[in-house]
Every structure is written in structure tokens, then in C-alpha cells.
Write a protein that holds these residues in place. Structure first.
Motif, PDB file in Angstrom:
ATOM      1  N   GLU A  23       4.876   1.621  14.074  1.00 12.33           N
ATOM      2  CA  GLU A  23       6.189   1.375  14.710  1.00 12.33           C
ATOM      3  C   GLU A  23       6.964   0.598  12.980  1.00 12.33           C
ATOM      4  O   GLU A  23       7.968   1.174  12.766  1.00 12.33           O
ATOM      5  N   ARG A  24       6.045  -0.050  12.789  1.00 13.89           N
ATOM      6  CA  ARG A  24       7.056  -1.347  11.461  1.00 13.89           C
ATOM      7  C   ARG A  24       7.265  -0.817  10.608  1.00 13.89           C
ATOM      8  O   ARG A  24       7.785  -0.780   9.807  1.00 13.89           O
ATOM      9  N   LEU A  25       5.665  -0.254  10.435  1.00 16.15           N
ATOM     10  CA  LEU A  25       6.400   0.280   9.026  1.00 16.15           C
ATOM     11  C   LEU A  25       5.997   1.618   8.315  1.00 16.15           C
ATOM     12  O   LEU A  25       6.684   2.103   7.324  1.00 16.15           O
ATOM     13  N   VAL A  26       7.405   2.557  10.010  1.00 15.45           N
ATOM     14  CA  VAL A  26       7.433   4.120   9.316  1.00 15.45           C
ATOM     15  C   VAL A  26       8.934   4.411   8.682  1.00 15.45           C
ATOM     16  O   VAL A  26       9.002   4.699   8.195  1.00 15.45           O
ATOM     17  N   PRO A  27       9.313   3.190   8.479  1.00 12.97           N
ATOM     18  CA  PRO A  27      10.975   3.293   8.191  1.00 12.97           C
ATOM     19  C   PRO A  27      10.598   3.140   6.860  1.00 12.97           C
ATOM     20  O   PRO A  27      11.406   4.167   6.011  1.00 12.97           O
ATOM     21  N   TYR A  28       9.860   2.494   6.369  1.00 16.80           N
ATOM     22  CA  TYR A  28       9.289   1.750   4.826  1.00 16.80           C
ATOM     23  C   TYR A  28       8.716   3.081   4.008  1.00 16.80           C
ATOM     24  O   TYR A  28       8.671   3.550   2.985  1.00 16.80           O
ATOM     25  N   ALA A  29       7.457   3.648   5.216  1.00 13.90           N
ATOM     26  CA  ALA A  29       7.145   4.863   4.996  1.00 13.90           C
ATOM     27  C   ALA A  29       7.807   5.940   4.163  1.00 13.90           C
ATOM     28  O   ALA A  29       7.939   6.363   3.222  1.00 13.90           O
ATOM     29  N   HIS A  30       9.226   6.033   5.527  1.00 13.84           N
ATOM     30  CA  HIS A  30       9.813   7.194   5.463  1.00 13.84           C
ATOM     31  C   HIS A  30      10.727   6.938   3.997  1.00 13.84           C
ATOM     32  O   HIS A  30      11.225   7.980   3.555  1.00 13.84           O
ATOM     33  N   GLU A  31      11.078   5.844   3.723  1.00 13.07           N
ATOM     34  CA  GLU A  31      11.537   6.217   2.658  1.00 13.07           C
ATOM     35  C   GLU A  31      11.229   6.147   1.305  1.00 13.07           C
ATOM     36  O   GLU A  31      11.414   7.214   0.295  1.00 13.07           O
ATOM     37  N   GLU A  66       2.008  10.709  17.970  1.00 15.51           N
ATOM     38  CA  GLU A  66       2.891  12.029  18.203  1.00 15.51           C
ATOM     39  C   GLU A  66       4.936  11.524  18.874  1.00 15.51           C
ATOM     40  O   GLU A  66       5.500  12.273  19.312  1.00 15.51           O
ATOM     41  N   ARG A  67       4.939  10.132  18.986  1.00 18.08           N
ATOM     42  CA  ARG A  67       5.650   9.374  18.760  1.00 18.08           C
ATOM     43  C   ARG A  67       6.537   9.207  17.589  1.00 18.08           C
ATOM     44  O   ARG A  67       8.068   8.797  17.237  1.00 18.08           O
ATOM     45  N   PHE A  68       6.452   9.806  15.996  1.00 21.27           N
ATOM     46  CA  PHE A  68       6.809  10.264  15.106  1.00 21.27           C
ATOM     47  C   PHE A  68       7.249  11.228  15.352  1.00 21.27           C
ATOM     48  O   PHE A  68       6.242  11.832  15.452  1.00 21.27           O
ATOM     49  N   ASP A  69       8.335  11.334  13.654  1.00 23.40           N
ATOM     50  CA  ASP A  69       7.958  12.490  12.881  1.00 23.40           C
ATOM     51  C   ASP A  69       7.272  12.533  12.554  1.00 23.40           C
ATOM     52  O   ASP A  69       6.832  11.816  11.377  1.00 23.40           O
ATOM     53  N   PRO A  70       6.376  13.950  12.719  1.00 18.13           N
ATOM     54  CA  PRO A  70       5.358  14.766  11.851  1.00 18.13           C
ATOM     55  C   PRO A  70       5.274  14.347  10.026  1.00 18.13           C
ATOM     56  O   PRO A  70       4.120  14.017   9.647  1.00 18.13           O
ATOM     57  N   ALA A  71       6.428  14.088   9.526  1.00 16.77           N
ATOM     58  CA  ALA A  71       6.667  13.863   7.824  1.00 16.77           C
ATOM     59  C   ALA A  71       5.864  12.677   7.986  1.00 16.77           C
ATOM     60  O   ALA A  71       6.193  12.429   6.675  1.00 16.77           O
ATOM     61  N   ASP A  72       6.671  11.333   9.106  1.00 17.37           N
ATOM     62  CA  ASP A  72       6.052  10.100   8.402  1.00 17.37           C
ATOM     63  C   ASP A  72       4.809   9.644   8.835  1.00 17.37           C
ATOM     64  O   ASP A  72       4.005   8.892   8.699  1.00 17.37           O
ATOM     65  N   VAL A  73       4.187  10.326  10.231  1.00 23.87           N
ATOM     66  CA  VAL A  73       3.150   9.212  10.106  1.00 23.87           C
ATOM     67  C   VAL A  73       2.215  11.070  11.847  1.00 23.87           C
ATOM     68  O   VAL A  73       2.120  11.308  11.805  1.00 23.87           O
ATOM     69  N   GLY A  74       0.694  10.864  10.203  1.00 21.10           N
ATOM     70  CA  GLY A  74       0.552  12.089  10.804  1.00 21.10           C
ATOM     71  C   GLY A  74      -1.052  11.646  10.924  1.00 21.10           C
ATOM     72  O   GLY A  74      -1.131  10.646  11.606  1.00 21.10           O
ATOM     73  N   VAL A  75      -2.308  12.328  10.744  1.00 20.39           N
ATOM     74  CA  VAL A  75      -4.265  11.778  11.321  1.00 20.39           C
ATOM     75  C   VAL A  75      -4.536  12.177  10.812  1.00 20.39           C
ATOM     76  O   VAL A  75      -4.716  12.978   9.895  1.00 20.39           O
ATOM     77  N   VAL A  76      -5.533  11.291  10.588  1.00 18.02           N
ATOM     78  CA  VAL A  76      -6.751  11.616   9.171  1.00 18.02           C
ATOM     79  C   VAL A  76      -8.235  12.307  10.412  1.00 18.02           C
ATOM     80  O   VAL A  76      -8.457  11.996  11.396  1.00 18.02           O
ATOM     81  N   ALA A 101       0.885  -1.456  -0.264  1.00 14.30           N
ATOM     82  CA  ALA A 101       0.253  -0.088   0.108  1.00 14.30           C
ATOM     83  C   ALA A 101       0.642   1.228   0.308  1.00 14.30           C
ATOM     84  O   ALA A 101       0.671   2.566  -0.590  1.00 14.30           O
ATOM     85  N   ILE A 102       1.814   1.589   0.699  1.00 13.08           N
ATOM     86  CA  ILE A 102       2.616   2.634   1.029  1.00 13.08           C
ATOM     87  C   ILE A 102       3.380   2.223  -0.195  1.00 13.08           C
ATOM     88  O   ILE A 102       3.840   3.749  -1.162  1.00 13.08           O
ATOM     89  N   ASP A 103       4.028   1.357  -1.508  1.00 10.75           N
ATOM     90  CA  ASP A 103       3.787   1.431  -2.880  1.00 10.75           C
ATOM     91  C   ASP A 103       2.657   2.154  -3.558  1.00 10.75           C
ATOM     92  O   ASP A 103       3.891   2.702  -4.241  1.00 10.75           O
ATOM     93  N   GLU A 104       1.929   1.726  -3.110  1.00  4.53           N
ATOM     94  CA  GLU A 104       1.275   2.413  -4.566  1.00  4.53           C
ATOM     95  C   GLU A 104       1.230   4.174  -4.028  1.00  4.53           C
ATOM     96  O   GLU A 104       0.741   4.450  -4.866  1.00  4.53           O
ATOM     97  N   THR A 105       0.154   4.193  -2.621  1.00  4.68           N
ATOM     98  CA  THR A 105       0.559   5.290  -2.094  1.00  4.68           C
ATOM     99  C   THR A 105       1.356   6.544  -2.285  1.00  4.68           C
ATOM    100  O   THR A 105       1.399   7.311  -3.478  1.00  4.68           O
ATOM    101  N   ALA A 106       2.929   5.853  -2.989  1.00  9.23           N
ATOM    102  CA  ALA A 106       3.901   6.974  -3.627  1.00  9.23           C
ATOM    103  C   ALA A 106       4.047   7.053  -5.386  1.00  9.23           C
ATOM    104  O   ALA A 106       4.163   8.110  -5.550  1.00  9.23           O
ATOM    105  N   ALA A 107       3.581   5.625  -6.104  1.00  4.91           N
ATOM    106  CA  ALA A 107       3.048   5.499  -6.748  1.00  4.91           C
ATOM    107  C   ALA A 107       2.329   6.451  -7.643  1.00  4.91           C
ATOM    108  O   ALA A 107       2.643   6.999  -8.622  1.00  4.91           O
TER     109      ALA A 107
END
Lengths: 302, 302
Positions: free
Chosen positions: B148-156, B188-198, B110-116
Motif C-alpha cells: 500500500e505504501r509503495l503504490v503511489p511511487y510505483a504509479h508515478e 484487488e484493493r488497488f488499481d490493476p495498472a498499479d498492482v498485479g500478480v505474478v 527497485a521501482i526506479d530501476e524497473t522504470a529505467a
């Protein structure tokens, strides 16, 4: 815990455990909220409760009014029952002057009735948004002011006003106070003897941090009401409550938290559900007694 | 405010105001979440959005997969549309090892698709309680660990994981994160660039202190989704969302709060409702555009 113990199957089928009955100490705190057997008259609810071995009953104003307050008082006294709570005051979120006055007077009468019935608690269901009104913040403020106005009268009559936070599913049309945290923010403005909170599993099971809020509530808990959250949710949201064990609520965790907070009062089963209402009342009481001794009662001891 | 402005009448009847169309600056931030026109194919949703004067669309993974990701990317690019968000990642509350692994891999895709698709936000719907599991606290913890586990991949991949707190009506079977406050505690445990809220009006309109939580969210708001809370609630809780103006939500107050928090992104209309789905798609878009310019757009300017 992640799994409840295996349950007896729903009402109508043979039970896995024996139905507890009169004299069973485990039923000492179990109370039938009379809306659980909505088709029963007050007389039938009283007799049914006694027959099932209960010593406490939660009453509603309308069936009490039907037979007259004095008669209702006499009946519960003769039956040797405690009245665990009276449902319900509240519905005081109106903004129009006439409606505000009517709600105030209705709540004074409800306080009188609560005192006459010897109940400690009048359950307050706040009410929803007035027709066409979308200002939830203002409606919540009006609820607070209405409570404030009732406190002196409740105090004089030795009645505790139990604020019932309601599942957000009812925020628009029934109860604008939505979390235990919010109810406590209001209740804590007053003496604990005058204003408490009603902890109902259906309304609160989902609340983030609810265990901490129950601990915070402590002696403010003036009623513990139980029923389950079932999925799919029945079509009529007013009749969407399930028998304990049929849904998703962890009654062990919830009841342990309520006990640890110091609550030693009655435990009312309040189920609004068309299927439950369609079953014979004595069968419903048998099912709820079995589920209670399996899922709730063991966790009420600190 | 206590009253919304008078509305045009529901879809199908003559509108009180003219339907805004292509080139109307007021539509610059309006986006069709494609589930609002659930019977439309991706192609139809893209063409319908362009015809209605929208410049943005919220996509779902399933219809994208149907035509293939590369084709979907090409179509939205050719149409000159932004993708306001991709729905949805998440459903990562399972406890069984196989299911945890499947959810993780599905979210990577899903992260790949979002980026694409060039979208900033992957909307995360956490998921409910596993079958027979009543430990909501543990399910919520698993959701946090999955994020937490998804954040690094999402960040990349430059994708923001938008945690969607969901109305408690869905806590058991769809979304265990129930309030904006709770979603922010996690984000708030993560960088705002990586994790937000809907921020979705249907899910959050009832939350005590929601205006303060929206202010707290600030730049964490990565998607603003709108629809109304209507009563009586339709029988199927999954299809219980209403067109803006048909229900109880104060869109002026809500949108003002979102604007004041600094949100300048798209505003997605996401309505799951059998009646809306039964109407022709272009009529639904016309109604939502009128309601938006009446009830929402004027309040998006700080």
C-alpha cells in the motif's frame, strides 16, 4: 502472539522444565503417533507410552500387521491405552482399474482394523499423481469418488474417515488434497459422523485463513496432529518435520483455534525426522511431553 | 489432459526436435529469467538470449547493480531486448522500524530501476517471518501495508507491482503470500495498472481451484513464470525447480488458463537448480526453447 515462551533446549540437553510423567493431568490428551519413534516396535511403543504417562497412542497399519491385529488389540487393551487414530487409509488416486480395486479393498481392511482397535478415526492420506499423469484435478476427483465409495462401509463399522489435507510439498507424490478448505469441501458432502478432517499443523500452518477454516470444521475435526515446520527444511522432504518449538509454527494460536472449534480429542505428536528417529525413544517422549505442556496444552482449554 | 507429449531427453543428449532459433515466431514471447543461467554475467545473459533468438529477458537487481543501472539499460537497448520483469522487490515483512525503513527505501530504488529498464513489472517477493516471530497473520498484514505504501511511487513511475504468491514451502523464510487467491485478495484493493500478480507454475500448480483464480486474475497477471515441480525434491529447497517437462506440472492446462485470462505478455523461464546451473548456458537455453515450443507455446493462443 508474536513470540513463543522460552523453550527447553533440544533433546539430549538438560530440560528447562521438569518432564511431566504418569498421573500428570496435563498429559491426558497427549498421544504418541508411533512413527515418531519409528525404530520402536509396537510393543516398545506401547510400553514407552505407558511409562511416559500417556493414555493414548496413534498406530500404523504395518506394525499392527506385523504382530497380527488380534494381538495388537489385546496389547493396547491390556496397557489401558486408547487408540487415537489408525494411519493410514487412502492412496486411492490411481486411475488403472486393478489399482483402484486394490486400493478399495485395502481401505476396507483398514476400516476393519480401525474398528477392531476401537479407534474412532482412520486417517486418509489421499495419494499423489499416478506415474506420468499430470492431471491433478482428475486425481482429486478420483479421491472424492474413492471416499464416497468407502462411506457406507465406514458407517456400518462406526469408523470416521478422516481426510488429511497435506502440505503442497506432497501434492505430486503423496497427498493431492492440499488445504483444509478443500478437505472440508469434500467432507461436507457427507454426514459428520462418517467423514471428518485431520488437522495437522505441519500440513496447514501456512494456509491463508486457516483459523476460519478450523472454525468452519467444528465437529468435523477428528484428529489433531502436531509437529513443527523447520528451516532449513531437511533434505528428505519425507523426514522434514520438527519437534514442536524448533520451528515456525504458532502452536498457541493453532491449538486455541482447534479448541475453540470444539475439539476435545487426543493430540497426536507425529514427527518424521531422522534426528528424532536417531534419539532413544524414551528421550523423544520426554521432550515431546515437555514441549506439549509448554506450547500446546495450555491453549487447549476454551 | 492426463499425459504430456513425449519429450526430448534432458539437456546434454540429442534432442527429439530441432532447437528453434533466431527468427522463429514461436519464440516471440519466451524470456530468459537470468537466474536460470546463474553463472552467466549480465553481458553473457544478454548475448546468450540474443543468440538463442529471444527478444526478452528477465533481470535481477544484483547483476544490474554490478555493472551499473545506466550501463544495463544501454546494453539491453543495444541488444534490442525487452525487459520482461525486474526481480525483485519485496522482503518487507520485517517488524523492526529500521528494517521497515530499509525495505521501503530499497523498494523505491527497485521501482526506479524497473522504470529505467523499461520493464512494466517489478516482481514482489514478500519475505518470510522475522527471526523468532511465529505470527504469520501479522507478517502477511505487514506485507499488505508495505505494498500500500509503495503504490503511489510505483504509479508515478508507471511500474506495476507484481505480487508473487509463493509455494508454501517458502512461507516461513521467503514468501508469506501463499496462494493466487490470497495475492488477488490483496491486489484487488488497488488499481490493476498499479498492482498485479505474478503467476509462477512452480508456486501455484497445486492450488485448489487455480484455474478459476487465473480467470479471476485476468488483466492482473503481469508476469507468467514457468518451471516444473520435480520429485524427489532436490535437497536444497531453494534449488528445487525443474526444467519444464521433467516434473509433474501440466503446462498445457496452466498455459491455456493464463492465455484465456487474457495474458499476452512474455513467458519467463525461471529455474533455480544446481544441475541446470552446472550446464553450459547456451545448452540450457536450447533445452528451454525446445521444451517451451513443445509444452507451452502451443497453448498460449486462445
Amino acid at each position: 502472539m508474536t513470540q513463543q515462551p522460552e523453550l527447553d533446549i533440544p533433546s539430549g540437553a538438560p530440560a528447562r522444565i521438569a518432564t511431566p510423567g504418569p498421573g500428570d493431568a496435563r498429559l491426558a490428551r497427549l498421544s504418541l503417533n508411533q512413527r515418531t519413534t519409528a525404530h520402536w516396535s509396537l510393543r516398545e511403543a506401547i510400553e514407552g507410552s505407558v511409562a511416559a504417562g500417556l493414555t493414548s497412542i496413534g498406530l500404523w497399519r504395518e506394525p499392527v500387521a506385523e504382530v497380527g491385529l488380534a494381538t495388537a488389540v489385546q496389547w493396547v487393551r491390556d496397557a489401558g491405552l486408547r487408540v487415537s487414530s489408525l494411519c493410514r487409509g487412502g492412496f486411492f488416486t490411481a486411475s488403472a482399474e486393478v489399482a483402484v480395486k486394490e486400493a478399495y479393498e485395502s481401505n476396507l481392511a483398514a476400516i476393519d482394523e480401525t474398528a477392531a482397535l476401537g479407534a474412532r478415526t482412520l486417517v486418509l492420506v489421499p495419494g499423489g499423481l499416478p506415474e506420468g499423469d499430470r492431471d491433478l484435478v482428475a486425481a482429486r476427483d478420483r479421491a472424492v469418488r474413492a471416499i464416497e465409495r468407502l462411506v457406507p462401509y465406514a458407517h456400518e463399522h462406526g469408523v470416521n474417515l478422516g481426510i488429511e489435507p497435506m502440505n503442497p510439498i506432497y501434492a505430486a507424490d503423496r497427498g493431492v488434497i492440499s488445504t483444509l478448505a478443500q478437505a472440508l469441501d469434500i467432507a461436507e458432502r457427507f454426514d459428520p459422523a462418517d467423514v471428518g478432517v485431520v488437522v495437522d499443523t505441519f500440513h496447514l500452518w501456512w494456509e491463508p485463513g486457516v483459523a476460519e477454516q478450523i472454525a468452519r470444521a467444528g465437529q468435523r475435526i477428528v484428529s489433531y496432529q502436531i509437529c513443527d515446520w523447520i528451516t532449513p527444511l531437511p533434505a528428505d522432504t519425507l523426514l522434514s518435520r520438527g519437534m514442536m518449538g524448533d520451528g515456525h509454527i504458532d502452536f498457541a494460536a493453532f491449538s486455541s483455534a482447534v479448541a475453540a472449534a470444539g475439539y476435545t480429542g487426543d493430540v497426536e505428536v507425529e514427527i518424521f525426522n531422522a534426528d528424532v528417529w536417531g534419539a532413544p525413544g524414551d528421550q523423544t517422549l520426554a521432550t515431546m511431553a515437555r514441549r506439549y505442556v509448554e506450547l500446546v496444552e495450555p491453549y487447549l482449554h476454551v
